[in-house]
Design an enzyme around this catalytic site. Structure first.
Site, PDB file in Angstrom:
ATOM      1  N   GLY A  71       0.866  -1.169   0.000  1.00  0.00           N
ATOM      2  CA  GLY A  71       0.000   0.000   0.000  1.00  0.00           C
ATOM      3  C   GLY A  71       0.907   1.224   0.000  1.00  0.00           C
ATOM      4  N   GLY A 119       0.326  -4.887   0.767  1.00  0.00           N
ATOM      5  CA  GLY A 119      -0.884  -4.621  -0.003  1.00  0.00           C
ATOM      6  C   GLY A 119      -0.983  -5.428  -1.297  1.00  0.00           C
ATOM      7  N   GLU A 142       5.868  -5.750   7.225  1.00  0.00           N
ATOM      8  CA  GLU A 142       5.400  -4.551   7.938  1.00  0.00           C
ATOM      9  C   GLU A 142       5.998  -4.330   9.322  1.00  0.00           C
ATOM     10  OE1 GLU A 142       3.447  -6.653   6.269  1.00  0.00           O
ATOM     11  OE2 GLU A 142       2.097  -5.516   4.981  1.00  0.00           O
ATOM     12  N   ASP A 150      -1.295  -6.809   7.413  1.00  0.00           N
ATOM     13  CA  ASP A 150      -2.723  -6.481   7.358  1.00  0.00           C
ATOM     14  C   ASP A 150      -3.342  -6.988   6.046  1.00  0.00           C
ATOM     15  OD1 ASP A 150      -1.364  -4.571   5.800  1.00  0.00           O
ATOM     16  OD2 ASP A 150      -2.749  -2.963   6.294  1.00  0.00           O
TER      17      ASP A 150
END
Ligand code: QUE
Length: 353
Positions: A71, A119, A142, A150
């Site tokens: 992301g 992402g 991350e 996530d």
């Protein structure tokens, strides 16, 4: 500035209907997903889901090193500097897209050729068919930026065999195509030169009956066996160490292996955000007992909390902005991270996903 489109949508016609084809075209940022790309992709998936003439969706990236590096957390950082009060809506939009892919009522086929992190996993691994080339490098890195795995991956990682998902999510280890196939993150190995032909073959085939198996069979006509997984050979050590219930015990178990490679994994864990490590471990433990929807809702709570904290912004700064690779975590040690501070991440929030 956003002049050129960074994501493209086409309808590919074959002898039997149309495929929706998504192409990521932001190679200068390794196809990192910004909010506009996320929103337009979500809109397009919804339109195609309701369109009778579209029988399946394929996602791929334009030529380059990456399928999708994550992301666009750089823009999250920039928005924070500008005191943007609604940073969480980036994650709301991204997780809404991830959930849409998980729930998608038509086949969703990811053709992955290159780096896939964060992402990028969220727009591929939730699909019905996951195809990759041998240029795949997969990671959920991350914890290095003071965040946690996530985009719906707590659900995925918690279900990988031999605690391999715990290893991947906590350490951010990069793994190869053969490791992804062996763990079940990827379903098929197809050489990237074959991707265009595979797309045309899919467009040419009728999926009227048993569409999932029909597509699997088409992919199989292009797929080749992957090499043996080096990761799976280490499954005993991984399962042994990453079954421990606290980060401190995981690190101790890694050090006690008296194996150089695994002692280095322990050292690398010590460089990650202590808060990230503790939240990630608990999130994976929780996700074992959650369905996908519950897991991604938990993630949205976690992300909201990370946006309130220090480490996420410090991690983005150190790794992606200043690139000094020296994040100053607060708290700086595992010992200083209180149970109460971790508990807060998992509590209900005002605006749930
Ligand atoms: C850990 C991460 C990310 C990362 C590097 C890490 C991440 C992410 C990016 C990234 C890469 C290229 C870009 C961009 C972001 O890098 O999540 O905007 O152009 O998105 O070590 O978690």
């Amino acid at each position: 500035m956003q002049t050129l489109s960074e994501i493209e949508f086409e309808e590919v016609s074959g002898r039997d209907g149309q495929l929706g084809l998504i192409t990521l075209t932001r190679p200068q940022a390794l196809n990192a997903l910004n909010q506009t790309m996320i929103q337009t992709m979500y809109q397009q998936l919804n339109d195609w889901e309701g369109a009778n003439h579209i029988k399946a969706v394929v996602i791929r990236a334009a030529e380059g090193r990456a399928f999708c590096a994550g992301g666009d957390v750089r823009s999250v950082y920039e928005r924070k500097l500008k005191h943007d009060s609604n940073l969480a809506n980036f994650f709301r939009d991204e997780y809404t897209l991830n959930r849409c892919i998980h729930d998608y009522q038509k086949p969703y086929i990811a053709l992955i050729d290159g780096i896939t992190m964060g992402g990028g996993a969220g727009i591929s691994v939730h699909g019905s068919h996951r195809v990759a080339s041998d240029r795949l490098i997969f990671a959920m890195p991350e914890t290095a930026i003071g965040f946690y795995p996530d985009v719906g991956t707590t659900y995925i990682l918690a279900r990988l065999p031999h605690k391999i998902g715990y290893y991947l999510g906590l350490t951010g280890a990069r793994i190869s195509l053969s490791d992804c196939i062996a763990t079940g993150l990827i379903d098929h190995y197809v050489k990237s030169e074959q991707f265009p032909e595979l797309i045309y073959a899919l467009a040419d085939t009728s999926f009227d009956v048993n569409e999932h198996e029909t597509i699997t069979n088409i992919i199989k006509t292009f797929s080749v066996p992957a090499e043996n997984s080096t990761l799976l050979k280490q499954r005993e050590i991984i399962e042994n160490c990453f079954s421990e219930k606290t980060i401190e015990k995981i690190i101790k178990a890694l050090e006690d292996t008296s194996d150089h490679k695994w002692k280095e994994v322990a050292s690398s864990l010590r460089t990650k955000s202590p808060t990230s490590l503790k939240v990630t471990l608990r999130a994976l433990q929780e996700a074992e007992n959650l369905d996908f929807d519950e897991a991604i809702q938990m993630e949205f709570r976690l992300s909201n909390q990370f946006l309130q904290g220090h480490d996420f912004f410090e991690g983005i700064r150190a790794v992606l902005i200043d690139k000094d690779q020296t994040p100053h975590w607060k708290p700086a040690t595992l010992k200083e991270v209180t149970t109460a501070s971790i508990k807060k991440y998992f509590e209900p929030i005002e605006m749930e996903l």
